[in-house]
Structure formats: C-alpha cells, structure tokens
Design an enzyme around this catalytic site. Structure first.
Site, PDB file in Angstrom:
ATOM      1  N   MET A 188       2.700   1.165  -7.893  1.00  0.00           N
ATOM      2  CA  MET A 188       3.773   1.636  -8.708  1.00  0.00           C
ATOM      3  C   MET A 188       4.415   0.495  -9.315  1.00  0.00           C
ATOM      4  O   MET A 188       5.568   0.410  -9.557  1.00  0.00           O
ATOM      5  CB  MET A 188       4.777   2.092  -7.697  1.00  0.00           C
ATOM      6  CG  MET A 188       4.060   3.556  -6.974  1.00  0.00           C
ATOM      7  SD  MET A 188       5.197   4.800  -6.356  1.00  0.00           S
ATOM      8  CE  MET A 188       5.943   3.879  -5.123  1.00  0.00           C
ATOM      9  N   HIS A 196      -0.129  -6.904  -3.476  1.00  0.00           N
ATOM     10  CA  HIS A 196      -0.843  -6.158  -4.520  1.00  0.00           C
ATOM     11  C   HIS A 196      -1.958  -7.306  -5.048  1.00  0.00           C
ATOM     12  O   HIS A 196      -3.061  -6.788  -5.316  1.00  0.00           O
ATOM     13  CB  HIS A 196       0.110  -5.764  -5.720  1.00  0.00           C
ATOM     14  CG  HIS A 196       1.137  -4.890  -5.427  1.00  0.00           C
ATOM     15  ND1 HIS A 196       2.306  -4.993  -5.382  1.00  0.00           N
ATOM     16  CD2 HIS A 196       1.101  -3.320  -4.864  1.00  0.00           C
ATOM     17  CE1 HIS A 196       3.168  -3.895  -5.069  1.00  0.00           C
ATOM     18  NE2 HIS A 196       2.345  -2.781  -4.667  1.00  0.00           N
ATOM     19  N   HIS A 242       3.774  -7.932  -5.927  1.00  0.00           N
ATOM     20  CA  HIS A 242       3.901  -8.867  -5.074  1.00  0.00           C
ATOM     21  C   HIS A 242       2.647  -9.342  -4.801  1.00  0.00           C
ATOM     22  O   HIS A 242       1.617  -8.881  -5.106  1.00  0.00           O
ATOM     23  CB  HIS A 242       4.900  -8.786  -4.101  1.00  0.00           C
ATOM     24  CG  HIS A 242       4.442  -7.661  -3.187  1.00  0.00           C
ATOM     25  ND1 HIS A 242       3.247  -7.404  -2.602  1.00  0.00           N
ATOM     26  CD2 HIS A 242       5.128  -6.357  -3.125  1.00  0.00           C
ATOM     27  CE1 HIS A 242       3.188  -6.173  -1.978  1.00  0.00           C
ATOM     28  NE2 HIS A 242       4.484  -5.441  -2.364  1.00  0.00           N
ATOM     29  N   SER A 283       6.682  -6.219   0.328  1.00  0.00           N
ATOM     30  CA  SER A 283       7.050  -4.615  -0.137  1.00  0.00           C
ATOM     31  C   SER A 283       7.901  -4.991  -1.412  1.00  0.00           C
ATOM     32  O   SER A 283       8.841  -5.961  -1.719  1.00  0.00           O
ATOM     33  CB  SER A 283       7.895  -3.930   0.922  1.00  0.00           C
ATOM     34  OG  SER A 283       8.538  -2.943   0.478  1.00  0.00           O
ATOM     35  N   GLN A 336      -0.424   6.533   4.717  1.00  0.00           N
ATOM     36  CA  GLN A 336      -0.963   7.016   3.527  1.00  0.00           C
ATOM     37  C   GLN A 336      -2.521   6.643   3.351  1.00  0.00           C
ATOM     38  O   GLN A 336      -3.390   7.510   2.730  1.00  0.00           O
ATOM     39  CB  GLN A 336      -0.316   5.920   2.401  1.00  0.00           C
ATOM     40  CG  GLN A 336      -1.095   6.105   0.977  1.00  0.00           C
ATOM     41  CD  GLN A 336      -0.119   5.257  -0.186  1.00  0.00           C
ATOM     42  OE1 GLN A 336       0.882   5.653  -0.358  1.00  0.00           O
ATOM     43  NE2 GLN A 336      -0.605   4.217  -0.404  1.00  0.00           N
TER      44      GLN A 336
HETATM   45  O1  PAF Z   1       1.169   2.863  -2.401  1.00  0.00           O
HETATM   46  C1  PAF Z   1       1.715   3.119  -3.536  1.00  0.00           C
HETATM   47  O2  PAF Z   1       2.033   2.168  -4.169  1.00  0.00           O
HETATM   48  C2  PAF Z   1       1.682   4.449  -4.105  1.00  0.00           C
HETATM   49  O3  PAF Z   1       1.815   5.514  -2.752  1.00  0.00           O
HETATM   50  C3  PAF Z   1       0.397   5.021  -4.538  1.00  0.00           C
HETATM   51  C4  PAF Z   1      -0.757   4.748  -3.840  1.00  0.00           C
HETATM   52  C5  PAF Z   1       0.337   3.979  -5.919  1.00  0.00           C
HETATM   53  C6  PAF Z   1       0.594   6.300  -5.407  1.00  0.00           C
HETATM   54  O4  PAF Z   1       1.801   6.532  -6.251  1.00  0.00           O
END
Ligand code: PAF
Length: 302
Positions: free
Chosen positions: A39, A46, A43, A207, A175
């Site tokens: 999204m 990612h 950071h 985060s 998730q």
């Molecule tokens: O983990 C995230 O950043 C979001 O939940 C994702 C997987 C990109 C879906 O919008």
C-alpha cells in the site's frame, strides 16, 4: 574519481491494461515474475520483500495501492501516508522493474465502499472474495470485512500481474494465512512466499503506521516486541500454558501504558485455533493501540 550512477527508476504504470500487457510480454519472453503487493509508504520491510524477489526472479513488479475496501469508515484510509515519489526511489534502488500504482477508480470500476459497509461481506459493492474461516478470528473480529477487502484486492492484483511468486511479510501473519488459503482454494497458480518481519534495532516491527507515532508513543510501542520476547523466553524455558504466556506479553503492554489492547493471543500457527496449552509450535499475536495508532506484531514460538 568516484562515478555516481543514479539508481534506475522503475517503469510506473497506472492502467490495468498497460500492466497486463507489460507482464504478458515479459512472460512470453520466458521471464519469471516476482510480485510485491504493497500500500506504499514503503520502509525497509517492504524493501526486504523486493530484494528477495529481485534475487529469485527475472522481473520484479511492486504494486502501490491504498485499498479502500480493507479499511472501515472510521479507520485511517484518508490519513494513510501516500509517498509515491519516495517509494519509487526505494524500489528503483533495489532494481524493481515495474510499479503498478492505479487509483481507486481504475481498480474498482464498479465502485468501492469501505470494509463492512458494502453489499457483501467486504466493502466491495461488486463481486468479492469471501475468505476462509481463518479470517474470522483476531483481526477479522476487530476489523469486520477487512480480510474480504484484502483477499479481493490481492486476487485482482494476481489477475492483473500473473506472477510466479508473490512476497508478503510475516508481520501481517493472519493475512498470509488468509492469502495462502485463497490461492489454494481458488487454484490460483501463484506461490506465496512469506518473508521475516524486519525490525528497527530496538525491536519495533517496521510498519508504515509507525510514522504516526510521537517519540513518546514510539517508546511505548516497544512494549509489543518486549511482550513477545518475554513470552518467547518463558516458552524456551518450558512454559506451555497459553494463559501464562499471553499474560507475560500483556503485562509489558500494561506496564508501558499501551492500549486499549485488542488481543494478545496464543494460537495454532496454521488454523489460529486457541489451545489452552501450546504444542511444539505456536504463534503469539498482539494488536494494541498506542495513542491513536493501532499496531500489530507476532512471534513464532518454537
Ligand atoms: O499488506 C498490505 O500492505 C495490504 O494488505 C495488501 C496485501 C497490499 C493488500 O492491500
């Protein structure tokens, strides 16, 4: 003389048709594609996903999309940091080839509403994914409709970017279970790789929401990782009572004045069932507010 070479910026595409065309061309050329859905507000966590994809795939695609359907109306969708220019620089430095960053109109041509407010289980007014029962507990209880929104957008991204492997962070533990079940149950030919949580040097899980924290709140936020570490030490010393392990973690949050606490839960790593006693492996998950910011973290006890 040192010659500085500027990192190449990834190709930025915002239209579904263009992203599809780019990916199908690369696939026809025999390239193995890695996908990093995000999204934005990127950071080092990612960055580690993108770096892993870079080391395993011929082409790396990242997506940047703040997905409205996974936020409830009272949550931080409007406020969620949007930092596309910085994100592109970070991804370019890692060698990401293409970034797909659509707007909500492009992603939800039939319209989208927030989680829990739509016609179905998610906020999507149109067709949406109903996730497996592993979505019902913990985050699913605190954020109704959230995982339907996540599963729906990720499935759409998987159709737009039919990658070989998709990379997700273990910080969003539930998730990853929801998405693993989704690809299995719906026969989506994409392998899901879950990569370790990246932490600041003092233990705070990275985060995008950490940037909401004031310096004083950031101190208090350390109680999440401290609580997990306390439970981990007790587990290593032989403690197996779920109530005791949860209480050790909860105590750190309470001492730091973090809260309200949504949950501190010892759970089965695959099903998220809540045993009274941990087996050889269990996952401890926390969600709590620090000031106005809701944070999550977890640790595998094994
Ligand atoms: O983990 C995230 O950043 C979001 O939940 C994702 C997987 C990109 C879906 O919008």
């Amino acid at each position: 003389m040192a010659v500085e070479t500027a990192a190449r910026q990834p190709l930025l595409l915002t239209r579904i048709a263009d992203a599809r065309e780019w990916v199908s061309r690369e696939r026809r050329a025999g390239c193995r594609i890695g996908l990093v859905p995000t999204m934005g507000a990127l950071h080092a966590g990612h960055g580690s996903l993108a770096a892993r994809a870079r080391s395993e795939c011929d082409r790396v695609v990242a997506t940047v999309f703040v997905n409205p359907t996974q936020f409830a109306p009272h949550e931080d969708f409007q406020r969620y940091p949007r930092t596309l220019a910085a994100d592109l620089t970070l991804l370019g430095g890692i060698g990401v080839d293409m970034v797909f960053a659509p707007d909500a109109g492009e992603m939800y041509r039939g319209g989208a509403t927030h989680a829990g407010t739509g016609a179905g289980a998610s906020g999507v007014a149109a067709t949406s994914v109903i996730p497996s029962t592993v979505a019902a507990t913990l985050e699913g209880e605190c954020r109704p409709g959230h995982f339907a929104g996540v599963a729906t957008v990720v499935l759409k991204l998987f159709h737009i970017v039919p990658a070989d492997v998709a990379y997700f962070g273990a910080k969003d533990y539930q998730q990853t279970l929801v998405l693993r079940r989704m690809v299995e149950d719906l026969d989506v030919p994409i392998r899901i790789e879950v990569c370790p949580t990246i932490r600041e040097s003092d233990g705070l899980a990275m985060s995008s929401r950490n940037r909401y924290l004031s310096p004083e709140e950031r101190e208090r936020a350390l109680s999440l990782s401290r609580g997990l570490a306390a439970a981990e030490r007790a587990f290593a010393a032989g403690e197996r009572s779920a109530a005791v392990l949860e209480q050790l973690a909860r105590r750190e949050l309470e001492l730091a004045g973090a809260g309200p606490i949504d949950y501190v839960a010892l759970a089965d790593p695959e099903t998220l069932d809540r045993p009274q006693r941990a087996g050889d492996r269990a996952v401890l998950l926390i969600a709590a507010r620090v000031g106005g910011t809701r944070l999550i973290d977890n640790r595998m006890l094994q």
